[in-house]
Design a protein around this motif. Structure first.
Motif, PDB file in Angstrom:
ATOM      1  N   ARG A 210       1.079 -16.226   2.709  1.00 29.15           N
ATOM      2  CA  ARG A 210       0.598 -14.895   2.828  1.00 29.15           C
ATOM      3  C   ARG A 210       0.611 -14.465   1.095  1.00 29.15           C
ATOM      4  NH1 ARG A 210       4.024 -10.051   3.138  1.00 29.15           N
ATOM      5  NH2 ARG A 210       5.811 -11.259   3.619  1.00 29.15           N
ATOM      6  N   VAL A 211      -0.584 -13.886   0.814  1.00 33.00           N
ATOM      7  CA  VAL A 211      -0.896 -13.532  -0.728  1.00 33.00           C
ATOM      8  C   VAL A 211      -0.617 -12.170  -0.719  1.00 33.00           C
ATOM      9  CG1 VAL A 211      -2.293 -13.886  -2.633  1.00 33.00           C
ATOM     10  CG2 VAL A 211      -2.251 -15.617  -0.899  1.00 33.00           C
ATOM     11  N   LEU A 212       0.189 -11.640  -1.669  1.00 33.23           N
ATOM     12  CA  LEU A 212       0.338 -10.280  -1.967  1.00 33.23           C
ATOM     13  C   LEU A 212      -0.401  -9.746  -2.931  1.00 33.23           C
ATOM     14  CD1 LEU A 212       4.144 -10.183  -1.523  1.00 33.23           C
ATOM     15  CD2 LEU A 212       2.473  -9.813   0.320  1.00 33.23           C
ATOM     16  N   LEU A 213      -1.336  -8.789  -2.721  1.00 34.93           N
ATOM     17  CA  LEU A 213      -2.338  -8.122  -3.661  1.00 34.93           C
ATOM     18  C   LEU A 213      -2.351  -6.921  -3.529  1.00 34.93           C
ATOM     19  CD1 LEU A 213      -5.454 -10.416  -2.626  1.00 34.93           C
ATOM     20  CD2 LEU A 213      -4.037 -10.848  -4.290  1.00 34.93           C
ATOM     21  N   ASP A 214      -2.558  -5.977  -4.663  1.00 34.45           N
ATOM     22  CA  ASP A 214      -2.388  -4.699  -4.823  1.00 34.45           C
ATOM     23  C   ASP A 214      -3.348  -4.098  -3.860  1.00 34.45           C
ATOM     24  OD1 ASP A 214      -0.229  -4.868  -6.477  1.00 34.45           O
ATOM     25  OD2 ASP A 214      -1.645  -4.853  -8.207  1.00 34.45           O
ATOM     26  N   TYR A 217      -4.308  -5.110   2.480  1.00 39.26           N
ATOM     27  CA  TYR A 217      -4.413  -3.769   3.528  1.00 39.26           C
ATOM     28  C   TYR A 217      -2.848  -3.387   3.643  1.00 39.26           C
ATOM     29  CZ  TYR A 217      -5.028  -1.362   7.811  1.00 39.26           C
ATOM     30  OH  TYR A 217      -5.061  -0.535   8.939  1.00 39.26           O
ATOM     31  N   SER A 218      -1.938  -4.344   3.722  1.00 40.15           N
ATOM     32  CA  SER A 218      -0.698  -4.154   4.207  1.00 40.15           C
ATOM     33  C   SER A 218      -0.165  -3.248   2.900  1.00 40.15           C
ATOM     34  CB  SER A 218       0.139  -5.407   4.207  1.00 40.15           C
ATOM     35  OG  SER A 218      -0.061  -6.408   2.986  1.00 40.15           O
ATOM     36  N   ALA A 219      -0.772  -3.101   1.666  1.00 42.42           N
ATOM     37  CA  ALA A 219      -0.196  -2.614   0.379  1.00 42.42           C
ATOM     38  C   ALA A 219      -0.280  -1.157   0.779  1.00 42.42           C
ATOM     39  CB  ALA A 219      -1.124  -3.069  -0.763  1.00 42.42           C
ATOM     40  N   ASN A 220      -0.848  -0.816   1.729  1.00 41.58           N
ATOM     41  CA  ASN A 220      -1.208   0.688   2.073  1.00 41.58           C
ATOM     42  C   ASN A 220       0.295   1.365   2.665  1.00 41.58           C
ATOM     43  OD1 ASN A 220      -3.893   1.390   0.965  1.00 41.58           O
ATOM     44  ND2 ASN A 220      -4.580  -0.051   2.953  1.00 41.58           N
ATOM     45  N   ALA A 221       1.202   0.483   3.084  1.00 41.36           N
ATOM     46  CA  ALA A 221       2.431   0.887   3.962  1.00 41.36           C
ATOM     47  C   ALA A 221       3.137   1.380   2.918  1.00 41.36           C
ATOM     48  CB  ALA A 221       2.738  -0.404   4.757  1.00 41.36           C
ATOM     49  N   ARG A 222       3.019   2.400   2.271  1.00 39.73           N
ATOM     50  CA  ARG A 222       3.894   3.339   1.360  1.00 39.73           C
ATOM     51  C   ARG A 222       4.395   4.595   2.109  1.00 39.73           C
ATOM     52  NH1 ARG A 222      -0.546   1.689  -1.940  1.00 39.73           N
ATOM     53  NH2 ARG A 222       0.112   0.098  -3.437  1.00 39.73           N
ATOM     54  N   HIS A 223       5.647   5.065   1.723  1.00 35.87           N
ATOM     55  CA  HIS A 223       6.192   6.261   2.190  1.00 35.87           C
ATOM     56  C   HIS A 223       5.220   7.306   1.838  1.00 35.87           C
ATOM     57  CE1 HIS A 223       9.835   4.579   3.277  1.00 35.87           C
ATOM     58  NE2 HIS A 223       9.944   4.021   1.996  1.00 35.87           N
ATOM     59  N   GLY A 224       5.207   8.097   2.990  1.00 29.42           N
ATOM     60  CA  GLY A 224       4.456   9.467   2.595  1.00 29.42           C
ATOM     61  C   GLY A 224       3.650  10.013   3.868  1.00 29.42           C
ATOM     62  N   PRO A 225       3.046  10.937   4.054  1.00 33.61           N
ATOM     63  CA  PRO A 225       2.436  11.762   5.331  1.00 33.61           C
ATOM     64  C   PRO A 225       1.823  10.661   6.303  1.00 33.61           C
ATOM     65  CG  PRO A 225       1.926  13.079   3.397  1.00 33.61           C
ATOM     66  CD  PRO A 225       2.384  11.591   2.852  1.00 33.61           C
ATOM     67  N   ARG A 226       0.838   9.737   5.703  1.00 31.52           N
ATOM     68  CA  ARG A 226      -0.035   8.899   6.598  1.00 31.52           C
ATOM     69  C   ARG A 226       0.973   8.050   7.145  1.00 31.52           C
ATOM     70  NH1 ARG A 226      -3.043   7.452  10.578  1.00 31.52           N
ATOM     71  NH2 ARG A 226      -4.411   5.670   9.830  1.00 31.52           N
TER      72      ARG A 226
END
Length: 363
Positions: A210-214, A217-226
């Protein structure tokens, strides 16, 4: 070259620079898939279509499907699942890649364990393109093995790594596919549901990266309303009748707490937040995480955090931890005893110990 009854579904969106690595890794496997469906989600910023058309001309198993408009990651994968007809599925990303032996070893495990819903390898990854591979051993087993749902619940820590999974198509369809409202948690929910329903095979090796890129898609999983909204959708799904069979496993395993305290914020929005089926998902956080929530802007979040920091819950958690430790010690003792040849008269002791363990677990 041997072929498996497998469809690889690869989603792409403006990732032309990664496509050759991903496609070559699939096509060079010792056992090849019956078909490789590449779904391009209306790429416009690079030469993705040119690259894909070249592969389709050179290899007959490559089939390129172009979305007329950008659908998004989850609908694109579901479109591919709907087009597949094989027994097995591998849902791949253009920026990730397989290592030699992934298909052959995964197919072998699923063929030998017909009850298993999926097979997965280590959650190994690189940080950034070209970074060193970081192996992430699971600790489940020293050799490939099948694990029943109860064992999966006991051993799993947070995730079944989606990039390293091969699953049965029917099991994925029965799980609902990738649920769009769960967004970046949709693959996690689908694969964990499958493992809790059918059990899982595990290969203790690094077989996919798995290549972790900024921009991943999974990088969107940040704390917040969404994120709170998506975790609310998870609670809606897992407490619905359709997932009643796996809800106890999700609750006991505590995997959802891996996604952070936004889960508490999502629960606080629910009218049934004080019901056991909801509270059971919120009890795996560290005390300091609950303490941080005591100053949340939502009073309902503060109330939930205070509950889990209260004396009643601390006492309950201590008793549960003590009981779990006793069960672990009894299981270890039973395993040690089973490894020894029983001397005369020891059979009754073994039966007594087994019954004692069963009573502890049931109680």
């Amino acid at each position: 070259m041997s072929t498996a009854d497998l469809t690889v579904i690869l989603a792409n969106y403006n990732h032309a620079r990664y496509l050759p690595r991903a496609l070559d890794a699939i096509l060079s496997q010792s056992i090849r898939p019956r078909e490789l469906l590449v779904l391009d989600d209306a790429s416009t910023k690079d030469n993705s279509l040119e690259v894909l058309d070249g592969y389709a001309r050179r290899d007959p198993i490559v089939r390129v499907i172009r979305n007329e408009k950008n659908l998004g990651v989850v609908p694109t994968y579901n479109k591919g699942v709907g087009l597949a007809t094989t027994e097995y599925l591998l849902l791949a990303a253009a920026d990730d890649y397989l290592l030699p032996g992934f298909i052959e070893k995964s197919i072998a495990q699923l063929a030998a364990n017909r009850q298993a819903g999926l097979c997965f390898a280590y959650d190994s990854f690189t940080v950034g393109d070209g970074g060193p591979v970081q192996a992430n051993p699971s600790g489940w087993c020293p050799a490939p093995a099948y694990f029943e749902p109860e064992e999966v619940c006991r051993l799993m820590r947070a995730v079944i790594p989606g990039h390293a999974v091969m699953c049965r198509r029917r099991a994925l369809l029965e799980a609902g596919g990738y649920l769009p409202e769960l967004a970046w948690y949709s693959d996690w929910f689908a694969f964990v549901t499958i493992a809790f329903r059918h059990g899982a095979c595990h290969i203790p090796e690094t077989l996919a990266i798995r290549v972790l890129l900024d921009e991943g898609y999974s990088a969107n999983a940040r704390h917040g309303p969404r994120n709170v909204e998506i975790l609310g959708a998870f609670l809606d799904r897992i407490t619905s009748p359709a997932y009643a069979d796996v809800m106890p496993y999700f609750r006991r395993n505590g995997a959802a707490t891996f996604f952070g305290t936004d889960l508490v914020r999502a629960a606080a929005r629910r009218a049934d937040r004080w019901q056991p089926q909801v509270l059971g998902f919120l009890n795996g956080f560290a005390p300091e995480q609950y303490e941080e929530l005591l100053v949340d802007a939502d009073p309902a979040v503060c109330e939930l955090a205070a509950f889990f920091l209260g004396p009643f819950w601390r006492h309950f958690a201590e008793k549960r931890s003590q009981k779990e430790n006793e069960i672990i010690l009894l299981r270890e003792e039973l395993e040690r005893t089973n490894k020894r040849l029983p001397p005369p008269g020891a059979l009754g002791k073994l039966r007594w110990l087994a019954g004692h363990v069963a009573k502890r677990i049931a109680g």
